[in-house]
Write a protein that holds these residues in place. Structure first.
Motif, PDB file in Angstrom:
ATOM      1  N   ASP A 190       0.811  -1.225   0.000  1.00 14.45           N
ATOM      2  CA  ASP A 190       0.000   0.000   0.000  1.00 14.45           C
ATOM      3  C   ASP A 190       0.842   1.272   0.000  1.00 14.45           C
ATOM      4  O   ASP A 190       0.312   2.371   0.149  1.00 14.45           O
ATOM      5  N   GLY A 191       2.167   1.113  -0.136  1.00 15.86           N
ATOM      6  CA  GLY A 191       3.045   2.268  -0.218  1.00 15.86           C
ATOM      7  C   GLY A 191       3.585   2.754   1.108  1.00 15.86           C
ATOM      8  O   GLY A 191       4.430   3.654   1.136  1.00 15.86           O
ATOM      9  N   THR A 192       3.126   2.192   2.216  1.00 22.83           N
ATOM     10  CA  THR A 192       3.652   2.598   3.511  1.00 22.83           C
ATOM     11  C   THR A 192       5.037   2.001   3.730  1.00 22.83           C
ATOM     12  O   THR A 192       5.415   1.010   3.093  1.00 22.83           O
ATOM     13  N   LEU A 193       5.777   2.605   4.638  1.00 26.40           N
ATOM     14  CA  LEU A 193       7.153   2.187   4.893  1.00 26.40           C
ATOM     15  C   LEU A 193       7.235   1.420   6.203  1.00 26.40           C
ATOM     16  O   LEU A 193       6.656   1.818   7.222  1.00 26.40           O
ATOM     17  N   GLY A 194       7.982   0.333   6.186  1.00 26.42           N
ATOM     18  CA  GLY A 194       8.181  -0.474   7.366  1.00 26.42           C
ATOM     19  C   GLY A 194       9.295   0.057   8.239  1.00 26.42           C
ATOM     20  O   GLY A 194       9.866   1.130   7.983  1.00 26.42           O
ATOM     21  N   PRO A 195       9.654  -0.689   9.287  1.00 25.50           N
ATOM     22  CA  PRO A 195      10.713  -0.261  10.194  1.00 25.50           C
ATOM     23  C   PRO A 195      12.083  -0.328   9.537  1.00 25.50           C
ATOM     24  O   PRO A 195      12.284  -1.021   8.539  1.00 25.50           O
ATOM     25  N   LEU A 196      13.016   0.377  10.117  1.00 21.35           N
ATOM     26  CA  LEU A 196      14.396   0.346   9.637  1.00 21.35           C
ATOM     27  C   LEU A 196      14.992  -1.043   9.861  1.00 21.35           C
ATOM     28  O   LEU A 196      14.829  -1.646  10.909  1.00 21.35           O
ATOM     29  N   ARG A 197      15.688  -1.550   8.864  1.00 15.03           N
ATOM     30  CA  ARG A 197      16.374  -2.834   8.934  1.00 15.03           C
ATOM     31  C   ARG A 197      17.715  -2.711   8.222  1.00 15.03           C
ATOM     32  O   ARG A 197      17.935  -1.783   7.434  1.00 15.03           O
ATOM     33  N   ASP A 198      18.623  -3.683   8.468  1.00 21.65           N
ATOM     34  CA  ASP A 198      19.812  -3.797   7.630  1.00 21.65           C
ATOM     35  C   ASP A 198      19.853  -5.139   6.916  1.00 21.65           C
ATOM     36  O   ASP A 198      20.720  -5.369   6.083  1.00 21.65           O
ATOM     37  N   THR A 199      18.893  -6.028   7.251  1.00 20.99           N
ATOM     38  CA  THR A 199      18.811  -7.342   6.630  1.00 20.99           C
ATOM     39  C   THR A 199      17.344  -7.654   6.375  1.00 20.99           C
ATOM     40  O   THR A 199      16.527  -7.559   7.300  1.00 20.99           O
ATOM     41  N   VAL A 200      17.005  -8.002   5.126  1.00 20.82           N
ATOM     42  CA  VAL A 200      15.621  -8.321   4.781  1.00 20.82           C
ATOM     43  C   VAL A 200      15.545  -9.796   4.412  1.00 20.82           C
ATOM     44  O   VAL A 200      16.373 -10.310   3.657  1.00 20.82           O
ATOM     45  N   LEU A 201      14.559 -10.485   4.980  1.00 19.48           N
ATOM     46  CA  LEU A 201      14.366 -11.905   4.726  1.00 19.48           C
ATOM     47  C   LEU A 201      13.331 -12.067   3.625  1.00 19.48           C
ATOM     48  O   LEU A 201      12.172 -11.667   3.783  1.00 19.48           O
ATOM     49  N   THR A 202      13.762 -12.626   2.487  1.00 19.30           N
ATOM     50  CA  THR A 202      12.868 -12.838   1.359  1.00 19.30           C
ATOM     51  C   THR A 202      12.677 -14.336   1.163  1.00 19.30           C
ATOM     52  O   THR A 202      13.619 -15.117   1.315  1.00 19.30           O
ATOM     53  N   PHE A 203      11.466 -14.729   0.799  1.00 21.85           N
ATOM     54  CA  PHE A 203      11.172 -16.136   0.562  1.00 21.85           C
ATOM     55  C   PHE A 203      11.011 -16.400  -0.930  1.00 21.85           C
ATOM     56  O   PHE A 203      10.797 -15.480  -1.723  1.00 21.85           O
TER      57      PHE A 203
END
Length: 464
Positions: A413-426
């Motif tokens: 929906d275009g909103t931004l999530g929390p700050l991260r340095d590692t994203v887990l993708t499946f």
């Protein structure tokens, strides 16, 4: 039921056997202090097994915990007493590029019997960790890591502040020694090197005595080569306060499980709600079934009433979301691995068939290229906003870690999530992250399933 020695190591992880936290010196950073990478032996498996030969910083595992106040300096001399060259990466810290510790990109690897002086400012409060970044698929699996805690000027009201480093180990079920095959084709082409023995802070049977209504800060670090930890609470009421070191805008009640991919961290505040004589738990969920990761025996009654729900941790500076309308678009397409559709890719400047890639023990490609390239994925201007689309066109999860900077995920929906340095993708997912290129230098972007990084999943961005 009676288990043999072999059975315990085979199913100890599934039986919920966790590890006890050894005491480590919680030292402020000081100049002239050596951080020595060397071989050692410790009692990793249960006591009726032999000690396990590991590689550890200062011969311990985890390595010495480093605590420093926000804005303080971290100074150490890395001394290499290993038979291999090594380096140290400070995972999640917005560090100066020369101190990032990526052998072959930001520095030369530190040869055996040589040393390297580490000196940087820790600008952001939060939970971070340090680990080897040369031949890391082997050196991290042998134990070369530790925690870096950067404390807020005024921390939250807690009774205890505990770091729990979660890891799994691939051990020989007879000897309790680390499996020496770090180039396994199966591990590289599938989910990565997954261990058969799960530990917390490097020992068997992790347990911390607590009092009812105590409030603990639990700093969770996933140091595993490939394992994704799904975690829940029992006998504890908790809130997620920060992810990958960065405070959330508001504490999130932990009513369900959380996932930590390799390299990811979470700060929890938990209240002990179990009664005296009972035991509270940090629970690991495997295939829908819960097992003990850490135990918290309640040894005394409450000394007072429970606190109110916590307020948010203070935000770190210069982390405002970038302007999406001005962001440059970059695409990263992941291909390869077992059950994938990769037919061919570039390796060392030459087009290779997938069979030829298999013969080279290389299985993964970013944008049709296997491994590091001479040219960066993106050549960015300082402070330029970036929208990076990550297409996981493989059958496996990947934990993508960006060095030197943090990002936010863009939701549907275009909103931004929390700050991260590692994203887990499946497998099969497409994710999009946005960040501001505010930190000059050459920054690695790679899969933190370390077998995947060693077999193709590495790239980099340049910020000038």
């Amino acid at each position: 039921m009676t288990y043999s020695r072999r059975d315990i190591l085979k199913i100890g992880a599934a039986a919920g056997l966790a590890s006890a936290a050894p005491s480590h010196l919680l030292a402020q950073s000081s100049s002239g202090v050596a951080l020595t990478a060397r071989e050692a032996s410790l009692q990793l498996a249960p006591p009726d097994y032999p000690q396990t030969s590991i590689w550890g910083f200062d011969g311990s595992m985890p390595g010495p915990m480093i605590r420093v106040r926000q804005g303080g300096r971290v100074t150490r001399r890395l001394v290499n007493e290993l038979p291999q060259a090594t380096s140290v990466h400070w995972h999640g810290v917005r560090i100066v590029n020369a101190m990032d510790g990526v052998a072959g990109l930001t520095q030369e690897a530190v040869a055996p019997a040589a040393s390297f002086d580490i000196d940087f400012v820790a600008p952001d409060a939060g939970t971070y960790w340090y680990h080897a970044h040369n031949r890391s698929v082997e050196q991290v699996a042998r134990g070369l890591y530790g925690a870096l805690v950067v404390e807020e000027p005024e921390g939250p009201d807690v009774d205890r502040d505990e770091v729990l480093i979660l890891d799994d180990w691939l051990l020989n079920p007879e000897t309790a020694q680390i499996d020496p095959d770090f180039t396994s084709r199966h591990d590289r082409s599938h989910a990565g090197r997954v261990g058969n023995f799960i530990a917390t802070n490097g020992q068997y049977g992790h347990s911390l005595d607590v009092r009812r209504h105590e409030r603990l800060r639990l700093r969770l670090v996933n140091a595993a080569n490939a394992r994704i930890f799904e975690l829940a609470l029992a006998g504890l009421e908790g809130w997620v306060m920060a992810l990958d070191g960065m405070p959330l805008d508001a504490p999130q009640p932990m009513s369900e499980t959380i996932l930590l991919g390799p390299g990811q961290r979470a700060d929890l505040l938990v209240d002990v709600v179990a009664e005296q004589g009972e035991t509270a738990y940090l629970v690991r969920v495997d295939n829908g079934e819960g097992f003990v990761q850490s135990a918290f025996p309640v040894i005394a009654a409450s000394s007072g009433a429970r606190r109110d729900a916590p307020e948010a941790l203070p935000p770190n500076a210069n982390m405002a979301p970038p302007d999406l309308s001005q962001a440059r678009r970059v695409r990263l397409h992941m291909g390869g691995g077992a059950m994938g559709r990769l037919q061919s890719a570039q390796l060392n400047g030459e087009r290779r068939t997938f069979r030829q890639l298999v013969d080279a023990n290389q299985f993964w490609a970013f944008n049709d290229v296997v491994g590091m390239t001479d040219d960066p994925l993106a050549d960015l201007a300082l402070d330029e906003p970036v929208r990076l689309e990550i297409v996981n066109d493989t059958s496996f999860p990947h934990a993508m870690h960006l060095h030197g900077m943090h990002f936010r995920e863009i939701a549907a929906d275009g909103t931004l999530g929390p700050l991260r340095d590692t994203v887990l993708t499946f497998g099969g997912e497409t994710r999009e992250i946005v960040f501001s290129a505010h930190n000059p230098g050459d920054w690695l972007f790679h899969c933190h399933m370390l077998s995947h990084a060693a077999s193709g999943m590495m790239t980099w961005v340049r910020v000038t």
